[in-house]
Design an enzyme around this catalytic site. Structure first.
Site: not given
Length: 389
Positions: A103, A199
């Site tokens: 991410c 995330c």
């Protein structure tokens, strides 16, 4: 003469205290600060586990309090294509990926960075606990000063171009100091709980969540010596070193030792579990990693000491094989285009394919790669059939 105004910095405002204080610190330093809130998950945005609406309201409140503009940007499509699809592929293959690493590389320091540059920014900033240091050869990624919050592990894939445009305002602070600053300037999120979930997806029952995207495929659950203990629900739903959620509440031999996931055999769809935290199947003295990414743009030299581009020693090498694990002295060897190997003096516990092996020289994060293979300290008592498996 009036001093020249500092450049524009776009801060990733998540609604949390770290990014909020980061924005305030930059404004105090004279930067032209703009807040940017990223929305990266939409599948169940109205559920109790995905609080993006509340995070947005918190971010807007912070921006208003410190006097900066804020806008929201939707990267949900990019997140699904670049991060979540890979996340599912890795789990389906029996590995345990780290979505926060991907991410950061694909969203926060690529899609977000590109968008910020289009807004006229010269720099971006986030609330990560890490630091950037400019040197004669280039930029170094350093650990955050608060060792308990250091996030350089998740940032190890950042390159020179990304680091040259990045600020980590709270990297030189301890978390207690960040919360104290937030309280002093009247930020309502000064005591907001830190996010610890996947995330942008949030904290949720993980197996239930994963089952929405991957099918169950039951199979045998065995001990290292081949005894059948029961049935697992699907190898994708387990990770090496896992203790809870295995379904073995009591000891089968009266030892009282807890059970841990020790191995996943994809070919036979067999889950192996072992008793005892330090069972030989959970310990590795070396590993192989691929998909390398080095902060300096070049791999460090093989050995136990890192030398910079001028040939100066920067300290002994150490590595982490998972975020919360302590560093361990290591040696880099067999470094080639396909990856690199790490050897450890102290056996590593539950080094897991799919996780990142991140290499350090003192406070400097050098980079790393994705673990593909580990060499276990296999018990001599294992039968030949299981040893070959």
């Amino acid at each position: 003469m009036l001093p020249s105004p500092k450049p524009r910095v776009v801060v990733g405002l998540s609604g949390g205290v770290d990014s909020s204080v980061s924005a305030w610190l930059l404004k105090q330093q004279g930067y032209d600060v703009v807040g940017l809130f990223m929305k990266n998950w939409e599948d169940d945005d109205d559920s109790e586990y995905c609080a993006s609406r509340q995070d947005w309201l918190d971010a807007v409140s912070v921006a208003d309090r410190i006097g900066i503009d804020i806008e929201a940007v939707n990267f949900a499509a990019e997140y699904k294509d670049r991060v979540f699809a890979e996340f599912l592929r890795e789990y389906a293959a029996g590995r345990t990926p780290n979505p926060d690493v991907l991410c950061n590389a694909e969203i926060k320091f690529k899609a977000f960075l590109d968008h910020a540059m289009r807004l006229g920014a010269e720099k971006i900033a986030t609330g990560h606990y890490a630091r950037v240091r400019e040197t004669a050869p280039g930029f170094e990624l350093l650990r955050g000063l608060d060792a308990s919050k250091d996030q350089s592990y998740f940032l190890h894939r950042l390159n020179q171009s990304q680091l040259s445009k990045t600020l980590f305002p709270v990297g030189a602070l301890h978390k207690t100091e960040v919360r104290r600053i937030a309280a002093e300037i009247g930020l309502h999120n000064a005591r907001k709980k830190d996010s610890t979930g996947i995330c942008f997806i949030g904290e949720r029952p993980f197996r239930e969540f994963l089952n929405r995207y991957l099918p169950t495929r039951p199979g045998p659950m065995k001990t290292p010596d081949g005894r059948l203990l029961g049935e697992h629900v699907g190898l994708a739903f387990y990770t090496l070193g896992q203790r809870k959620g295995i379904g073995l509440g009591g000891s089968k031999d009266g030892s009282g030792e807890p059970w841990f996931v020790a191995r996943k055999d994809m070919a036979s769809n067999t889950l192996y579990v072992a008793q005892g935290h330090d069972h030989p199947w959970l310990l590795s003295h070396s590993l192989r990693a691929s998909d390398m990414s080095w902060v300096a743009g070049v791999a460090p030299s093989a050995g136990t000491v890192h030398e910079d581009m001028q040939g100066r020693s920067r300290g002994a090498l150490s590595a982490k094989t998972r975020y919360r694990q302590a560093d361990s002295a290591c040696r880099i060897g067999e470094l080639d285009d396909g990856g690199f190997s790490l050897a450890f003096d102290t056996p590593q516990w539950a080094a897991t394919p799919g996780q990142s092996a991140v290499v350090y020289a003192g406070e400097v994060c050098l980079g790393g790669g994705v673990i593909t293979k580990t060499d276990r300290l296999v018990a001599e008592a294992m039968t030949p059939a299981i040893a070959r498996a």
